[in-house]
Design a protein around this motif. Structure first.
Motif, short mmCIF file in Angstrom:
data_model
loop_
_atom_site.label_atom_id
_atom_site.label_comp_id
_atom_site.label_asym_id
_atom_site.label_seq_id
_atom_site.Cartn_x
_atom_site.Cartn_y
_atom_site.Cartn_z
N TYR A 181 51.93 28.74 -3.99
CA TYR A 181 52.21 29.59 -2.82
C TYR A 181 51.68 31.01 -3.02
N ASN A 229 52.60 37.37 -3.38
CA ASN A 229 52.87 38.17 -2.19
C ASN A 229 53.25 39.61 -2.54
N LEU A 230 53.57 40.39 -1.55
CA LEU A 230 53.89 41.81 -1.74
C LEU A 230 55.38 42.06 -1.97
N HIS A 231 56.20 41.02 -1.96
CA HIS A 231 57.65 41.21 -1.91
C HIS A 231 58.41 40.78 -3.15
N ASP A 232 57.92 39.79 -3.87
CA ASP A 232 58.74 39.12 -4.88
C ASP A 232 58.62 39.67 -6.30
N HIS A 267 50.42 29.79 1.72
CA HIS A 267 51.64 30.44 2.17
C HIS A 267 51.25 31.62 3.04
N TYR A 268 51.98 31.84 4.13
CA TYR A 268 51.59 32.88 5.07
C TYR A 268 51.70 34.29 4.49
N GLN A 269 52.48 34.47 3.41
CA GLN A 269 52.62 35.79 2.80
C GLN A 269 51.66 36.01 1.63
N SER A 270 50.94 34.98 1.24
CA SER A 270 50.06 35.08 0.07
C SER A 270 48.91 36.04 0.32
N ILE A 271 48.65 36.92 -0.66
CA ILE A 271 47.53 37.85 -0.55
C ILE A 271 46.49 37.64 -1.65
N GLN A 278 56.36 34.35 -9.64
CA GLN A 278 56.02 35.77 -9.48
C GLN A 278 57.13 36.65 -10.04
#
Length: 362
Positions: free
Chosen positions: A62, A65-68, A90-94, A39
């Motif tokens: 994974y 996500n919103l962060h990387d 992954h728990y952060q995956s959107i 990402q």
């Protein structure tokens, strides 16, 4: 699933399954050897104008996500994968990488023999490539030029200020990564991000304590009209140049740059620090290097060399507070061995202001 093709200017044809936006694009074919951090890699503005091939065989496991993300959007022309995961965990995956590419309007191919592509590029060098829905393209397509003003495409158009209680750093944006800004902010700095073509007068009016020249895409010689302004800026303020910024400072002081056969892109590039003999693992993403023989040894000292090919990885001015690194000390993705480069830059600014400080070492 729709079949798609990657055509190389050298004549090779590779087939795969179309992912992302189903459209045809041309770009410079390159590859990245990192095993993780897809990402961050895909949102690095330094890839503008390029079709990027992932060496690692499994991408997307994974999700996204919103962060990387290192930038607000993907600037690559296209992306090539071997195995693209459609069911990330992954728990952060959107979203999946395929969904992300579609939303971003970026085409790609999956199920491609990426190993064969890398072997060809390593032997022949980077070249034009086309992602297409057909195995043939008109001969005139290869005559079209690749994008040239890529820095202008990725640089900010407005000035942005991020408040902080420490030194004021002007970050000249040639396509900076978010983690570079984060490193300065975490170091307590106030940061003002300015467009790539900002003049010396405008920088001076901001009253900075120091200046940082960011990474960015393309051939540094395309920015030759800015060299005079950059020399004035760097002569006046403590300066750190990273990647493209390193090359621009060298050019502004009379050195030359050349293009590598296939570039340095990955998170495992060994760099030797000349003064200590220590070897640091670094994250890199560049096609061009400063030619060692062209550097004015009366003004600059070479501080780092690439262990693999001996290319110049850093410079330090002998009189002015100017340092440069070809690698990425923010290391997103990548090992954080050289992250103290940012702390050393901040200390250099404080020392220039006459504040009581101590030297930073690794």
């Amino acid at each position: 699933m729709e079949k798609g093709y990657l055509l190389l200017e050298s004549g090779e044809l590779f087939s795969g399954i179309r992912v992302g936006r189903h459209t045809s694009v041309m770009g410079e074919i390159v590859f990245n050897t990192s095993m993780t951090g897809y990402q961050e890699i895909m949102t690095d503005p330094s890839y503008a104008g390029q079709i990027m091939t992932f060496c690692y065989p499994l991408i997307g496991n994974y999700g996204v996500n919103l962060h990387d993300s290192e930038h607000g959007r993907i600037h690559m022309q296209g992306v090539i994968f071997n195995n693209l995961c459609s069911l990330p965990s992954h728990y952060q995956s959107i979203k999946t990488v395929d969904e992300w590419l579609k939303q971003s309007g970026v085409p790609g191919l999956a199920g491609v023999d990426t190993r064969a592509i890398v072997k060809r590029v390593r032997k022949t060098g980077t070249m034009k490539a086309i992602i297409s829905g057909t195995p043939e393209v008109a001969a005139d397509e290869w005559k079209k030029p690749l994008p040239r003003d890529v820095v202008g495409l990725v640089s900010t158009k407005q000035i942005h200020v991020y408040e902080g209680a420490g030194p004021h750093v002007v970050l000249i944006d040639y396509g900076y990564k978010k983690s570079m800004l984060t490193a300065l902010i975490e170091g307590g700095c106030k940061v003002t991000v300015v467009p790539y073509n900002t003049s010396y007068e405008t920088v001076s009016a901001l009253h900075p304590d120091g200046v940082m020249l960011s990474n960015g895409p393309g051939d540094p010689l395309q920015l030759q009209p800015l060299f005079g302004e950059l020399k004035k800026i760097t002569s006046e303020y403590p300066t750190l140049g990273i990647c493209l910024g390193h090359q621009l400072i060298a050019l502004a002081y009379g050195a030359k740059t050349g293009k590598l056969l296939y570039g340095h892109r990955g998170a495992n590039h060994p760099v030797k620090e000349i003064t200590t003999g220590k070897v640091w693992m670094t994250s890199q993403n560049h096609s061009y290097v400063v030619e060692k023989g062209s550097i004015d040894s009366r003004a600059f000292t070479v501080t780092y060399l690439n262990v693999n090919d001996g290319s110049v990885e850093g410079l330090k001015h002998k009189e002015l507070p100017i340092e440069t690194v070809q690698f990425h000390p923010e290391a997103h993705p990548g090992p954080q061995d050289t992250h103290p480069v940012f702390r050393r830059f901040i200390e250099m600014i404080k020392q220039n202001k006459g504040e009581a400080t101590h030297a930073v070492t690794y």
